[in-house]
Every structure is written in structure tokens, then in C-alpha cells.
Design a protein around this motif. Sequence first.
Motif, PDB file in Angstrom:
ATOM      1  N   ALA A  67       0.464  -0.685   0.030  1.00  0.00           N
ATOM      2  CA  ALA A  67      -0.127   0.229   0.119  1.00  0.00           C
ATOM      3  C   ALA A  67       1.164   1.113   0.323  1.00  0.00           C
ATOM      4  O   ALA A  67       0.821   2.075  -1.214  1.00  0.00           O
ATOM      5  N   LYS A  68       1.907   1.473   0.896  1.00  0.00           N
ATOM      6  CA  LYS A  68       2.908   2.336   1.019  1.00  0.00           C
ATOM      7  C   LYS A  68       3.311   2.316  -0.333  1.00  0.00           C
ATOM      8  O   LYS A  68       3.525   3.655  -0.541  1.00  0.00           O
ATOM      9  N   HIS A  69       4.088   1.286  -1.699  1.00  0.00           N
ATOM     10  CA  HIS A  69       4.410   1.861  -2.086  1.00  0.00           C
ATOM     11  C   HIS A  69       4.327   1.820  -3.142  1.00  0.00           C
ATOM     12  O   HIS A  69       4.858   2.817  -4.120  1.00  0.00           O
ATOM     13  N   LEU A  70       2.844   1.677  -3.429  1.00  0.00           N
ATOM     14  CA  LEU A  70       1.611   1.787  -4.538  1.00  0.00           C
ATOM     15  C   LEU A  70       1.202   3.871  -4.078  1.00  0.00           C
ATOM     16  O   LEU A  70       0.824   4.269  -5.307  1.00  0.00           O
ATOM     17  N   GLU A  71       1.214   4.183  -2.740  1.00  0.00           N
ATOM     18  CA  GLU A  71       1.293   5.620  -2.751  1.00  0.00           C
ATOM     19  C   GLU A  71       1.872   6.600  -3.176  1.00  0.00           C
ATOM     20  O   GLU A  71       1.372   7.080  -3.157  1.00  0.00           O
ATOM     21  N   MET A  72       3.298   5.759  -3.131  1.00  0.00           N
ATOM     22  CA  MET A  72       3.843   6.730  -3.046  1.00  0.00           C
ATOM     23  C   MET A  72       4.976   6.232  -4.388  1.00  0.00           C
ATOM     24  O   MET A  72       5.952   7.612  -4.956  1.00  0.00           O
ATOM     25  N   GLY A  73       4.380   5.560  -5.429  1.00  0.00           N
ATOM     26  CA  GLY A  73       5.133   5.227  -6.247  1.00  0.00           C
ATOM     27  C   GLY A  73       6.344   4.843  -5.988  1.00  0.00           C
ATOM     28  O   GLY A  73       7.588   4.985  -7.668  1.00  0.00           O
ATOM     29  N   ILE A  74       6.415   4.028  -5.307  1.00  0.00           N
ATOM     30  CA  ILE A  74       8.227   3.382  -5.092  1.00  0.00           C
ATOM     31  C   ILE A  74       8.787   2.123  -5.865  1.00  0.00           C
ATOM     32  O   ILE A  74       7.789   0.999  -5.540  1.00  0.00           O
ATOM     33  N   GLY A  75       8.934   2.170  -7.175  1.00  0.00           N
ATOM     34  CA  GLY A  75       8.728   0.760  -7.788  1.00  0.00           C
ATOM     35  C   GLY A  75       8.082   0.378  -8.580  1.00  0.00           C
ATOM     36  O   GLY A  75       7.854  -0.738  -8.853  1.00  0.00           O
ATOM     37  N   CYS A  76       6.698   0.663  -8.421  1.00  0.00           N
ATOM     38  CA  CYS A  76       5.624   0.962  -9.278  1.00  0.00           C
ATOM     39  C   CYS A  76       4.980   2.005  -9.343  1.00  0.00           C
ATOM     40  O   CYS A  76       5.528   2.907  -9.517  1.00  0.00           O
ATOM     41  N   LYS A  77       4.122   2.030 -10.225  1.00  0.00           N
ATOM     42  CA  LYS A  77       3.067   3.527 -11.089  1.00  0.00           C
ATOM     43  C   LYS A  77       2.426   3.446  -9.985  1.00  0.00           C
ATOM     44  O   LYS A  77       2.036   2.317  -9.279  1.00  0.00           O
ATOM     45  N   LYS A  78       1.901   4.884  -9.735  1.00  0.00           N
ATOM     46  CA  LYS A  78       1.758   5.550  -8.561  1.00  0.00           C
ATOM     47  C   LYS A  78       0.373   4.956  -8.720  1.00  0.00           C
ATOM     48  O   LYS A  78      -0.216   5.242 -10.037  1.00  0.00           O
ATOM     49  N   ASP A  79      -0.593   4.166  -7.422  1.00  0.00           N
ATOM     50  CA  ASP A  79      -2.174   4.262  -7.636  1.00  0.00           C
ATOM     51  C   ASP A  79      -2.911   3.873  -6.511  1.00  0.00           C
ATOM     52  O   ASP A  79      -2.763   3.815  -5.558  1.00  0.00           O
ATOM     53  N   LEU A  80      -3.157   5.206  -5.761  1.00  0.00           N
ATOM     54  CA  LEU A  80      -3.989   5.519  -4.698  1.00  0.00           C
ATOM     55  C   LEU A  80      -4.813   4.646  -4.706  1.00  0.00           C
ATOM     56  O   LEU A  80      -5.356   3.961  -3.549  1.00  0.00           O
ATOM     57  N   LYS A  81      -6.060   4.159  -6.072  1.00  0.00           N
ATOM     58  CA  LYS A  81      -7.093   3.188  -5.432  1.00  0.00           C
ATOM     59  C   LYS A  81      -6.183   2.131  -5.085  1.00  0.00           C
ATOM     60  O   LYS A  81      -7.099   0.757  -3.745  1.00  0.00           O
TER      61      LYS A  81
END
Length: 75
Positions: free
Chosen positions: A18-32
Motif C-alpha cells: 500500500a505504501k509503495h503504491l501510494e508513493m510510486g516506489i518501484g511501481c506506478k503510483k495507484d491510490l485506489k
Amino acid sequence: LIDIADTSQYPEAQYQLAKHLEMGIGCKKDLKKSLYYCELAANQNHKMAIFALAIYFTDSRYGKINYEKSSELIR
């Protein structure tokens, strides 16, 4: 991390994803998706996920603001 978060009841993996997705760390940012994985972890009583979820409910980037739900989580 995605495989572990998707296929297990390991809340730390779900919270970290969840935190990686929130910040776009190593992946595309995806808040949903960030919200989704944070909810999975929070539902398993992961304390940091519960706190993060309470914050998410006060931020319109994650959807409709819900102060009541936010305050319920942090009680």
C-alpha cells in the motif's frame, strides 16, 4: 511483494505494498490500489495500516472524505 500481499494473510506485506503504491516506489503510483491493500492490512489489525487508513479517509485523493469513519478507526 504483490504475490505475498494477494495470496496471504500477511498484513505487513499488504501494508508495505500500500505504501509503495501510494508513493510510486518501484511501481506506478495507484491510490485506489493503495487504499485496497491498506484496508486488507487494517482488517487484520495492522496498527500502522489502521492509522494510514484513518488518514486516507481525510484526503480526497482517496475518494470521498469521511471524518466519521476516520475518527472511528483511531479510537
